[in-house]
Design an enzyme around this catalytic site. Structure first.
Site, mmCIF file in Angstrom:
data_model
loop_
_atom_site.group_PDB
_atom_site.id
_atom_site.type_symbol
_atom_site.label_atom_id
_atom_site.label_comp_id
_atom_site.label_asym_id
_atom_site.label_seq_id
_atom_site.Cartn_x
_atom_site.Cartn_y
_atom_site.Cartn_z
ATOM 1 N N SER A 125 -5.513 5.124 -4.189
ATOM 2 C CA SER A 125 -5.406 6.544 -4.555
ATOM 3 C C SER A 125 -5.286 6.779 -6.051
ATOM 4 O O SER A 125 -4.577 6.065 -6.752
ATOM 5 C CB SER A 125 -4.192 7.156 -3.859
ATOM 6 O OG SER A 125 -4.001 8.477 -4.314
ATOM 7 N N ASP A 169 -0.099 5.054 0.751
ATOM 8 C CA ASP A 169 -0.354 6.063 1.788
ATOM 9 C C ASP A 169 -0.264 5.432 3.182
ATOM 10 O O ASP A 169 -1.065 4.561 3.518
ATOM 11 C CB ASP A 169 -1.774 6.654 1.621
ATOM 12 C CG ASP A 169 -1.945 7.412 0.312
ATOM 13 O OD1 ASP A 169 -1.052 8.184 -0.048
ATOM 14 O OD2 ASP A 169 -2.995 7.236 -0.344
ATOM 15 N N ASN A 195 -3.992 9.520 -6.894
ATOM 16 C CA ASN A 195 -2.798 10.383 -6.915
ATOM 17 C C ASN A 195 -1.514 9.586 -6.735
ATOM 18 O O ASN A 195 -0.437 10.177 -6.548
ATOM 19 C CB ASN A 195 -2.900 11.426 -5.795
ATOM 20 C CG ASN A 195 -4.051 12.397 -6.014
ATOM 21 O OD1 ASN A 195 -4.123 13.041 -7.061
ATOM 22 N ND2 ASN A 195 -4.956 12.490 -5.062
ATOM 23 N N ASP A 222 -1.489 -0.587 5.969
ATOM 24 C CA ASP A 222 -1.764 0.080 7.252
ATOM 25 C C ASP A 222 -3.269 0.256 7.492
ATOM 26 O O ASP A 222 -3.661 0.816 8.516
ATOM 27 C CB ASP A 222 -1.086 1.465 7.314
ATOM 28 C CG ASP A 222 -1.792 2.482 6.441
ATOM 29 O OD1 ASP A 222 -2.182 2.127 5.306
ATOM 30 O OD2 ASP A 222 -1.971 3.635 6.885
ATOM 31 N N ASP A 270 0.881 -1.157 0.000
ATOM 32 C CA ASP A 270 0.000 0.000 0.000
ATOM 33 C C ASP A 270 0.932 1.224 0.000
ATOM 34 O O ASP A 270 2.099 1.123 0.404
ATOM 35 C CB ASP A 270 -0.868 -0.035 1.265
ATOM 36 C CG ASP A 270 -1.656 1.227 1.443
ATOM 37 O OD1 ASP A 270 -2.351 1.628 0.495
ATOM 38 O OD2 ASP A 270 -1.559 1.849 2.527
HETATM 39 C C1 BG6 Z 1 -5.889 5.596 0.006
HETATM 40 C C2 BG6 Z 1 -5.934 6.343 1.311
HETATM 41 O O1 BG6 Z 1 -4.581 5.172 -0.246
HETATM 42 O O2 BG6 Z 1 -6.304 6.445 -1.062
HETATM 43 C C3 BG6 Z 1 -7.317 6.915 1.532
HETATM 44 O O3 BG6 Z 1 -5.612 5.450 2.364
HETATM 45 C C4 BG6 Z 1 -7.708 7.776 0.364
HETATM 46 O O4 BG6 Z 1 -7.321 7.657 2.730
HETATM 47 C C5 BG6 Z 1 -7.632 6.956 -0.917
HETATM 48 O O5 BG6 Z 1 -9.032 8.277 0.521
HETATM 49 C C6 BG6 Z 1 -7.967 7.765 -2.157
HETATM 50 O O6 BG6 Z 1 -6.987 8.736 -2.358
HETATM 51 P P1 BG6 Z 1 -7.036 9.893 -3.437
HETATM 52 O O7 BG6 Z 1 -5.613 10.400 -3.475
HETATM 53 O O8 BG6 Z 1 -7.459 9.286 -4.741
HETATM 54 O O9 BG6 Z 1 -8.004 10.912 -2.951
HETATM 55 MG MG MG Z 2 -2.652 3.189 3.584
#
Ligand code: BG6
Ligand code: MG
Length: 224
Positions: free
Chosen positions: A122, A17, A124, A176, A15
């Site tokens: 994510s 984040d 991002n 996590d 993972d």
């Molecule tokens: C995950 C995070 O990796 O990505 C979440 O743990 C988050 O908290 C999710 O909401 C989506 O992320 P993003 O960057 O697309 O808003």
């Molecule tokens: Mg995470």
């Protein structure tokens, strides 16, 4: 002494984040600004429920404590507002935001011939990897841009394993988020919990430091 006996693991899916980079703190800060503006109570306890889940689902969890009902258009605007402030935090990321422990562990795993991938909800993820200088480090990146279902569905990890051309049984997942551990277990992976998820009893291994992976993953390769 190095013994190249048959290793259980051929790949490790991380993972992003809260495991590779502490962007979980930036997610928290960005959601907190929005929640404060909307006068919705928001704390670490709520934040832990957002780990691993998509942006849209995160907003729904935050709005559970709101006295007001919002339209879909308003919700979309809130998600965009959160992401805009989150992106400003991401702009400040640099290679210094990845701990030497993480880098050393990734190098060790790769040096031992294992494939490594990202399995993140994510959208991002690729921006983060670029900003911290890790884009070329990973053999595959499965993220919020290539999945339909978010954790605890195993899709993101199954796609990462497929990109590595490995079976789930050949891969460990490091997470996590409790939802991420559930996803790993449901997908047939060995689940390794770190941070917040380590308090659950759902993973096969609980670790406090990423360097403990050396023993878990490479223990059988480097066994005497
Ligand atoms: C995950 C995070 O990796 O990505 C979440 O743990 C988050 O908290 C999710 O909401 C989506 O992320 P993003 O960057 O697309 O808003
Ligand atoms: Mg995470």
């Amino acid at each position: 002494m190095k013994k190249n006996i048959t290793a259980k693991y051929k790949g490790v899916i991380f993972d992003l984040d809260g495991v590779i980079v502490h962007t979980d703190k930036m997610h928290y800060a960005a959601w907190k600004s929005l929640a404060d503006r909307l006068e919705i109570p928001f704390d670490e306890e709520v934040n832990n429920r957002l780990r691993g889940v998509s942006r849209t689902e995160s907003l729904e969890i935050i709005l559970e404590r709101s006295a007001q009902v919002y339209s879909d258009a308003q919700k979309l605007r809130f998600s965009e507002e959160k992401n805009e402030s989150y992106l400003r935090y991401l702009d400040g990321l640099s290679p210094h935001d990845v701990s030497p422990e993480v880098i050393d562990t990734l190098r060790l795993l790769k040096g031992a011939g294992l494939k490594i991938a990202i399995g993140s909800s994510s959208k991002n993820a690729k921006t983060i990897l670029k900003n911290v200088g890790l884009t070329d480090f990973f053999d595959a990146v499965s993220d919020g841009t290539n999945i339909e279902k978010t954790k605890p569905d195993p899709e993101v990890f199954l796609k990462a394993a497929a990109m590595l051309r490995l079976a789930p049984s050949e891969c460990a997942v490091v997470e996590d988020a409790i939802t991420g551990i559930e996803a790993a277990v449901r997908g047939g992976f060995t689940a390794i919990a770190i941070g917040n998820a380590a308090s659950s009893n759902k993973a096969e291994f609980n670790i406090t430091s990423i360097s403990e992976l050396q023993k878990i993953i490479l223990g059988d390769i480097y066994a005497e």
